[in-house]
Structure formats: C-alpha cells, structure tokens
Scaffold this motif. Structure first.
Motif, PDB file in Angstrom:
ATOM      1  N   SER A 547      39.656  60.749  49.060  1.00 52.38           N
ATOM      2  CA  SER A 547      41.018  60.251  49.236  1.00 52.38           C
ATOM      3  C   SER A 547      41.241  59.609  50.609  1.00 52.38           C
ATOM      4  O   SER A 547      42.232  58.898  50.798  1.00 52.38           O
ATOM      5  N   GLN A 548      40.335  59.874  51.552  1.00 51.59           N
ATOM      6  CA  GLN A 548      40.526  59.301  52.889  1.00 51.59           C
ATOM      7  C   GLN A 548      40.573  57.777  52.842  1.00 51.59           C
ATOM      8  O   GLN A 548      41.441  57.141  53.464  1.00 51.59           O
ATOM      9  N   GLY A 549      39.630  57.184  52.101  1.00 50.07           N
ATOM     10  CA  GLY A 549      39.613  55.731  51.993  1.00 50.07           C
ATOM     11  C   GLY A 549      40.848  55.207  51.302  1.00 50.07           C
ATOM     12  O   GLY A 549      41.430  54.182  51.716  1.00 50.07           O
ATOM     13  N   LEU A 550      41.284  55.924  50.252  1.00 50.81           N
ATOM     14  CA  LEU A 550      42.490  55.489  49.543  1.00 50.81           C
ATOM     15  C   LEU A 550      43.725  55.646  50.425  1.00 50.81           C
ATOM     16  O   LEU A 550      44.635  54.810  50.398  1.00 50.81           O
ATOM     17  N   ARG A 551      43.750  56.731  51.214  1.00 52.49           N
ATOM     18  CA  ARG A 551      44.896  56.930  52.102  1.00 52.49           C
ATOM     19  C   ARG A 551      44.950  55.820  53.159  1.00 52.49           C
ATOM     20  O   ARG A 551      46.026  55.312  53.493  1.00 52.49           O
ATOM     21  N   ALA A 554      46.379  52.806  51.513  1.00 52.50           N
ATOM     22  CA  ALA A 554      47.828  52.914  51.341  1.00 52.50           C
ATOM     23  C   ALA A 554      48.544  52.684  52.675  1.00 52.50           C
ATOM     24  O   ALA A 554      49.583  51.992  52.735  1.00 52.50           O
ATOM     25  N   GLN A 555      47.971  53.264  53.738  1.00 48.57           N
ATOM     26  CA  GLN A 555      48.585  53.077  55.061  1.00 48.57           C
ATOM     27  C   GLN A 555      48.535  51.617  55.500  1.00 48.57           C
ATOM     28  O   GLN A 555      49.495  51.093  56.077  1.00 48.57           O
ATOM     29  N   ALA A 556      47.399  50.951  55.208  1.00 48.47           N
ATOM     30  CA  ALA A 556      47.289  49.526  55.556  1.00 48.47           C
ATOM     31  C   ALA A 556      48.310  48.706  54.775  1.00 48.47           C
ATOM     32  O   ALA A 556      48.929  47.768  55.328  1.00 48.47           O
ATOM     33  N   ALA A 557      48.513  49.072  53.500  1.00 49.99           N
ATOM     34  CA  ALA A 557      49.501  48.346  52.696  1.00 49.99           C
ATOM     35  C   ALA A 557      50.914  48.579  53.236  1.00 49.99           C
ATOM     36  O   ALA A 557      51.750  47.654  53.272  1.00 49.99           O
ATOM     37  N   GLU A 558      51.207  49.818  53.660  1.00 48.83           N
ATOM     38  CA  GLU A 558      52.522  50.119  54.239  1.00 48.83           C
ATOM     39  C   GLU A 558      52.752  49.314  55.517  1.00 48.83           C
ATOM     40  O   GLU A 558      53.849  48.768  55.737  1.00 48.83           O
ATOM     41  N   ALA A 559      51.727  49.255  56.375  1.00 51.05           N
ATOM     42  CA  ALA A 559      51.862  48.493  57.630  1.00 51.05           C
ATOM     43  C   ALA A 559      52.085  47.005  57.342  1.00 51.05           C
ATOM     44  O   ALA A 559      52.908  46.340  57.995  1.00 51.05           O
ATOM     45  N   GLU A 560      51.361  46.495  56.346  1.00 52.83           N
ATOM     46  CA  GLU A 560      51.523  45.087  55.977  1.00 52.83           C
ATOM     47  C   GLU A 560      52.928  44.830  55.443  1.00 52.83           C
ATOM     48  O   GLU A 560      53.557  43.808  55.751  1.00 52.83           O
ATOM     49  N   LEU A 561      53.452  45.789  54.646  1.00 55.70           N
ATOM     50  CA  LEU A 561      54.804  45.644  54.105  1.00 55.70           C
ATOM     51  C   LEU A 561      55.841  45.614  55.225  1.00 55.70           C
ATOM     52  O   LEU A 561      56.787  44.805  55.213  1.00 55.70           O
ATOM     53  N   ALA A 562      55.671  46.516  56.203  1.00 49.28           N
ATOM     54  CA  ALA A 562      56.627  46.555  57.318  1.00 49.28           C
ATOM     55  C   ALA A 562      56.619  45.238  58.087  1.00 49.28           C
ATOM     56  O   ALA A 562      57.679  44.688  58.455  1.00 49.28           O
ATOM     57  N   LYS A 563      55.430  44.696  58.321  1.00 42.76           N
ATOM     58  CA  LYS A 563      55.303  43.428  59.043  1.00 42.76           C
ATOM     59  C   LYS A 563      55.947  42.288  58.266  1.00 42.76           C
ATOM     60  O   LYS A 563      56.682  41.452  58.827  1.00 42.76           O
ATOM     61  N   LEU A 564      55.701  42.246  56.956  1.00 45.51           N
ATOM     62  CA  LEU A 564      56.242  41.159  56.129  1.00 45.51           C
ATOM     63  C   LEU A 564      57.751  41.267  55.973  1.00 45.51           C
ATOM     64  O   LEU A 564      58.472  40.246  55.946  1.00 45.51           O
ATOM     65  N   ALA A 607      51.421  43.133  48.586  1.00 44.86           N
ATOM     66  CA  ALA A 607      51.282  44.346  49.393  1.00 44.86           C
ATOM     67  C   ALA A 607      51.885  45.553  48.690  1.00 44.86           C
ATOM     68  O   ALA A 607      51.337  46.653  48.734  1.00 44.86           O
ATOM     69  N   GLU A 608      53.025  45.335  47.996  1.00 43.27           N
ATOM     70  CA  GLU A 608      53.635  46.437  47.247  1.00 43.27           C
ATOM     71  C   GLU A 608      52.713  46.891  46.112  1.00 43.27           C
ATOM     72  O   GLU A 608      52.571  48.093  45.849  1.00 43.27           O
ATOM     73  N   ALA A 609      52.089  45.917  45.425  1.00 39.71           N
ATOM     74  CA  ALA A 609      51.160  46.260  44.342  1.00 39.71           C
ATOM     75  C   ALA A 609      49.960  47.033  44.871  1.00 39.71           C
ATOM     76  O   ALA A 609      49.507  48.017  44.256  1.00 39.71           O
ATOM     77  N   ALA A 610      49.422  46.630  46.029  1.00 41.02           N
ATOM     78  CA  ALA A 610      48.282  47.332  46.629  1.00 41.02           C
ATOM     79  C   ALA A 610      48.668  48.746  47.028  1.00 41.02           C
ATOM     80  O   ALA A 610      47.903  49.709  46.824  1.00 41.02           O
ATOM     81  N   TRP A 611      49.875  48.887  47.587  1.00 39.01           N
ATOM     82  CA  TRP A 611      50.335  50.221  47.981  1.00 39.01           C
ATOM     83  C   TRP A 611      50.513  51.115  46.760  1.00 39.01           C
ATOM     84  O   TRP A 611      50.116  52.290  46.756  1.00 39.01           O
ATOM     85  N   LEU A 612      51.112  50.563  45.675  1.00 34.59           N
ATOM     86  CA  LEU A 612      51.336  51.339  44.467  1.00 34.59           C
ATOM     87  C   LEU A 612      50.012  51.773  43.829  1.00 34.59           C
ATOM     88  O   LEU A 612      49.845  52.919  43.406  1.00 34.59           O
ATOM     89  N   GLU A 613      49.023  50.875  43.789  1.00 31.19           N
ATOM     90  CA  GLU A 613      47.719  51.194  43.206  1.00 31.19           C
ATOM     91  C   GLU A 613      47.026  52.296  43.990  1.00 31.19           C
ATOM     92  O   GLU A 613      46.485  53.253  43.414  1.00 31.19           O
ATOM     93  N   ALA A 614      47.041  52.180  45.329  1.00 34.35           N
ATOM     94  CA  ALA A 614      46.405  53.193  46.161  1.00 34.35           C
ATOM     95  C   ALA A 614      47.105  54.537  46.006  1.00 34.35           C
ATOM     96  O   ALA A 614      46.450  55.591  45.940  1.00 34.35           O
ATOM     97  N   SER A 615      48.425  54.520  45.884  1.00 34.21           N
ATOM     98  CA  SER A 615      49.183  55.768  45.739  1.00 34.21           C
ATOM     99  C   SER A 615      48.865  56.444  44.415  1.00 34.21           C
ATOM    100  O   SER A 615      48.692  57.671  44.344  1.00 34.21           O
ATOM    101  N   GLU A 616      48.780  55.645  43.334  1.00 32.51           N
ATOM    102  CA  GLU A 616      48.472  56.217  42.021  1.00 32.51           C
ATOM    103  C   GLU A 616      47.069  56.828  42.009  1.00 32.51           C
ATOM    104  O   GLU A 616      46.833  57.897  41.421  1.00 32.51           O
ATOM    105  N   LYS A 617      46.117  56.152  42.646  1.00 31.40           N
ATOM    106  CA  LYS A 617      44.753  56.677  42.693  1.00 31.40           C
ATOM    107  C   LYS A 617      44.684  57.957  43.518  1.00 31.40           C
ATOM    108  O   LYS A 617      43.938  58.886  43.194  1.00 31.40           O
ATOM    109  N   LEU A 618      45.474  58.002  44.585  1.00 31.45           N
ATOM    110  CA  LEU A 618      45.532  59.225  45.385  1.00 31.45           C
ATOM    111  C   LEU A 618      46.040  60.391  44.545  1.00 31.45           C
ATOM    112  O   LEU A 618      45.508  61.504  44.605  1.00 31.45           O
TER     113      LEU A 618
END
Length: 623
Positions: A547-551, A554-564, A607-618
């Motif tokens: 889960s470390q890689g998936l986490r 997810a964190q990278a997707a969150e950071a990208e969302l905040a920036k965008l 970015a939202e789709a990437a975050w959602l996918e990573a969260s579901e896999k987690l």
C-alpha cells in the motif's frame, strides 16, 4: 482438450507405441492403464514434450499450461511451504515486483493482477495441500534436504497441484503416499477444474477419481467411459467378441483351405480354387488373447506350526536408545491376515521389522516359535537386486545346495521360466523385479509373509494375481499397503499404528476410511487455522508494504489537485477581477483565459480519477 494422433515410438529397435490415437474430452479425468512395459510412461513423456515420437503428435489448445512431475525430487534449503508457493511462477514474479517497483502506475497494474489471481489466499491454499499430503506446520518449514526422497516427491506433487495447470499429468502419484494421503488426493482430484491424465494401477483410486479409462495395449489406445470396474466389464465384452470373431475366422479359414486342397487339381474348379486361395492370403489374422506369465504368483506353503507364532507383551521397539513404538500387545496365529494401518512415519515399518526379527525389543517381551520361517518383502530388496545378474543366478545363490530343478521350480512359480530365468535383471521391468524379490523371500516356504508395499511396481492384473496367491497361501500374512482393494481382499484384522503404539482397530476398512476422513478434516482445519493466523500477519505486512506505493500515488494526486485548483481560482480572478490577477494572467485576453481554464479543468478531472483509483486500490488491499 488433448488430441493424440498416430503416435509411434521405437526404442532400442522395439516398437513401444504403434500409431496410438485418442481424443480426451475437455475437463475429463482419465486413467491411463496398461500392463507393465506397455509404454504408459513413454506416452506420458511424449505428451509432456520430453520425448519426441517417431511419428504423430500430442496436441493441446494454444496457450494451455501442462503440469508434469520431473523424476528428480526438489532439494536444497528451501522449505516445502516456500517451494509450493514458488510453483505459481506468475504470483512469485508479481510479489517480487510489488516489493521492488517504484512506478505508481505499474504498482497499480501489479496489484490488480495479484487480486485477479487470488494471490493473497495462496499461502492458505498451499498450506491446505501440504497438510493433506501429510506435512504439519513444523514440517512445512523444515529444509527440503532434511526429508527423504519419498517425502520430497510429495513436495513435488504438492507444487504441481498448487500450480493448477490446464492439463495435469500424474504418473503413479500414490507410490510415495500412505492410505491417508491417497484418500485426501482422491478428494482433491475429484474437484480439480481442468483435465487430468493419471497413470495408476489402483482399482479403488481409479473408480473414485476418473470418468474415463485410456487403455494402452500392444501399442494402441482405446478410450472407455467410466471408472475401472466399468472398463473391466467393457473389456470382457470386447475380449469375448474378439474370441468369437477369431473362432469364426478360423472356421472360415479351414473351410477355404479345404476347398483349395480338394479343387486346385481339377480344371473345372481350378479358377474358383485360385480365387479362394487369394482370399485366404488376404485374410488378416485376429490377434489371440494370450496368457501373460508375469501374472504368475505361487507362494509355497510349509508345514503348519502350532499357535501362536508371535506374542508381544508390553514390548517397545526403536532405534538406538529411542523407542518408536511402546506398550505393544499383539498375538499372531498361523491363519492371521493382518493389515498395518497408519500414516507414513508412524512406525508401520518399524513394527514389521520387529515381527521379522530384524529389530529386537528394547523393553517388554517378544515370544516367537523357534521353528518359524519369515519371508519379509520391502522395496529396498527390489532396488538392491544386482542388475548384471539373472534371476537364475540370484536364486542359485540363495538356494545353496538345492538341485538345478528345485531352483528353476521356485523361479517358475513366479513366471521366470525358459529365457526369462536367464535374462539380466537390468532388462526386467519394475513389476518383474518385484516378482523376483517375492520369489527370493519365499524360497524356503516361510510360515509367515510380511509384505511392505508389495504392489508399487505391479499393474492392476498383476495385483489381482497377487491377491489370489495370498488367499491361497496357507501361512500368516502381515501387509502394509495403500491399495485399499488389496487390503479388503486379503486382510481380516486391522492394526492401527498411531500415537507411538499399535492397537487393533475395531471395525472394517470402510470404518477406518470414514475415521481417517473425519480425523483429517479436523486436523486440517486446526493446522490451516494456525497457518492462517501466521499467514494473515504476513499478508498484512505485505499489504502494508504494497500500500505504500499506492498511498504515494494518492498523495501525489492530492498535491496535483491542490495545485490545479489554485491555478483555476487564479484564472477565475483574472476573468472577473483583472486588477487582482497576477501579471502573467492579466496580460491574457478573455479568449486565452477561457482556453487555459478548460485545459486546467481537464487536468483536474484526470487527477481526481487518479486519486479515486489509488484510493479504491488502497481499500481493496486493506480488505
């Protein structure tokens, strides 16, 4: 699923397979049977791809996986548990990649595939197979090199079953198993989801597992529906038809021969006689059903002794100063037929060696008739036969002082007459060597036979002949075997060797089988429960690591969302309040701002789709 087409194999100038052809139905469980030396193992090697036929082919659907146990048992410092897990090559590779990859996208793909192949339940499945084949939790984690060859072959079988190939090839899988493990294997194979081809000589095993019999005889194949008993009925009908057809052909042949003899010399009938002579020449003979000398077993009987032959009174037996069996109370009489039951390693062979006077009691008392002679058969005697000598030479050495006629007479009792008596042992089949070993141990007409797995190298017909010979033998019999049919037909007393002692089992063989199945189900549940707890902790650790890689993803997707989102807010301010916009945005026209906002929206959606996918896999990994 498997098409065998016109397969011919010649070895050493002899045709083993002669245009063998058969088509196995998809997901069928097929028992391959035939006499010793008929070519069953040769056919299996052709199917496995380890032997190229002279002509013909064995074809499977493209992409199908074939599983076959190699002749060499696994060895080394790896454990049975890890060896079985590693048999699933794809899972092992994916687990390694999940621990070493740093690519978030690839990690997602890896974990998707791991979940698709049910990788996280693999330790439990591996443990269940090993427990079924006789490995408790401690044994599963010992080095392979600490086990005997027979137990390491069990590991090879467990690995093959765990890998679940599309075509499972098993060549006498029960040879290294005890009755308890055979019962478990039967149950496992009955629910196997793909095609199975099994070489076996055990009637009950075939009846309980297979739905077709593939009979190899004289280089040809015949496929029969049903189990072994059904095959026997169908074969008997076919043999009767062959015998009838041969009798009719012989009558027709004699009629033609008579006509030709009477009419060839007469001018008026010479032409008709010549025509019948040609018909006679074209007539193909129907093969005669011949008796096989390898079915010959005849145990010499000696003068009867007064009972008891052996009495054990609180006896102990073992090796060195370590007792294996204790508190033994047992009496054997001249007419006893005893089967020793229990898992391998519980002490059946130790008790047999005590009864054969190869081991002395360490404690307690053992009383045996002074005139008693014992014939003791083990697989080691078969393996230790000198391959460079003949049966006649072996028997002559053992029967010192006997006349040549007596020596040949003893060999003849077991099918070694004529040239067979002077054939080197190295050229004999496994079944023939077993018969020779039985001939050697009974040379002095023993009062008691002790047979430890006598059927391992015998085909079904030879086993039936051995059963008949044992039932005609007048002395006592003690037998260790995983062949239920053999035990049912020869034993009238059951002795269970378990928990460091041996006691009479009160019941029939069917009662014992029911007892074993109930006990194994309970023991398996306990062992798997222990292993499941252990593996659950291990799986949790693997899941945390995975889960470390998936986490991170997810964190990278969150950071990208905040920036965008911040960028989108800045564009909105520039569109509706240019005075508050930064200098770069303030210089853009309204059209440019709208275009940039659209681009940012698209990136936000990704970015939202990437975050959602990573969260579901987690969540899935955590589950």
């Amino acid at each position: 699923m498997l098409n065998l087409t016109d397969i011919t194999v010649r070895l050493g100038g002899r045709t083993i397979l002669d245009g063998a052809t058969a088509k196995l139905p998809p997901k069928s469980r097929v028992g391959l049977i035939g006499r010793n030396g008929a070519g069953k193992t040769t056919l299996v090697k052709v199917i496995a791809g380890t032997l190229d036929p002279d002509t013909g082919s064995a074809d499977m659907p493209r992409g199908s996986r074939l599983g076959y146990i190699a002749q060499e048992a696994p060895a080394g410092q790896s454990t049975p548990f890890q060896t079985v897990l590693d048999a699933d090559v794809e899972r092992a590779a994916l687990m390694h990649e999940s621990e070493t990859s740093h690519d978030p996208d690839r990690l997602g793909e890896v974990h998707d595939r791991l979940m698709a192949i049910d990788a996280y339940t693999a330790p439990s499945r591996a443990a269940q197979i090993l427990v079924g084949l006789g490995f408790d939790e401690a044994a599963q984690h010992r080095p392979l090199d600490s086990f005997s060859g027979g137990w390491r072959m069990r590991v090879a079988l467990a690995s093959l079953l765990f890998s679940q190939p599309d075509l499972l090839l098993l060549d006498e899988p029960s040879n290294h198993l005890d009755l308890e493990a055979v019962l478990w294997l039967e149950d496992f194979l009955k629910s196997y989801p793909a095609t199975i081809l099994i070489v076996s000589h055990e009637r009950d095993f075939l009846n309980n597992v297979v739905d077709h019999i593939l009979h190899l005889e004289r280089g040809k194949l015949w496929l029969y529906p049903g189990g072994y008993d059904s095959f026997e009925r169908q074969r008997a009908e076919r043999q009767a038809q062959i015998a009838s057809a041969r009798a009719k052909q012989q009558a027709e042949r004699e009629k033609l021969q008579d006509y030709v003899a009477r009419n060839s010399a007469r001018a008026s009938t010479a032409k008709q006689a010549q025509s019948r002579a040609k018909a006679l020449a074209r007539m193909q003979p129907i093969a005669e059903l011949v008796d096989d000398p390898s079915l010959s077993f005849d145990f010499p009987s000696s003068a009867e002794l007064r009972p008891p032959l052996i009495t054990l009174d609180l006896a102990s037996v073992g090796y060195g100063d370590k007792p294996i069996l204790s508190r033994l109370n047992l009496r054997l009489d001249p007419d006893d037929r005893i089967a020793l039951l229990g898992r391998n390693g519980n002490g059946k062979t130790t008790l047999a060696r005590l009864l054969a006077a190869q081991l002395a009691p360490m404690d307690g008392a053992m009383t045996a008739s002074g005139k008693m002679r014992v014939g003791y058969f083990t697989q080691y005697q078969v393996e230790e036969l000198d391959a460079s000598e003949t049966p006649l030479q072996h028997m002559t050495v053992q029967m010192k002082g006997a006349t040549p006629g007596a020596v040949r007479g003893q060999l003849g009792r077991f099918g070694f007459s004529g040239d067979k008596a002077t054939t080197r042992v190295g050229k004999l089949s496994g079944g023939e060597r077993a018969r020779l070993a039985l001939a050697l141990i009974t040379r002095d007409a023993p009062h008691m036979l002790i047979l430890d797995e006598p059927t391992n190298h015998l085909d079904v017909d030879a086993r039936e002949a051995l059963i008949q010979a044992l039932n005609q033998y007048s002395g006592a019999v003690v037998i260790v075997s995983h062949d239920r049919h053999m035990l049912e037909m020869t034993a009238d007393r059951l002795v269970l060797v378990d928990n460091g002692t041996a006691k009479e089992f009160d019941g029939s063989l069917d009662d014992y089988i029911a007892f074993v199945l109930a006990k194994d189900a309970s023991d398996t549940a306990k062992e798997v429960s222990k292993l499941n707890k252990k593996e659950a902790r291990r799986a949790a650790a693997e899941a945390r690591e995975a889960s470390q890689g998936l986490r991170k993803a997810a964190q990278a997707a969150e950071a990208e969302l905040a920036k965008l989102n911040a960028e989108r807010s800045a564009i909105d301010r520039a569109m509706f309040d240019p005075s508050s916009a930064d200098a770069t945005l303030a210089r853009l026209t309204m059209t440019d701002l709208m275009k940039r906002r659209s681009e940012v929206e698209t990136r936000i959606e990704a970015a939202e789709a990437a975050w959602l996918e990573a969260s579901e896999k987690l969540e899935a990994v955590a589950a």
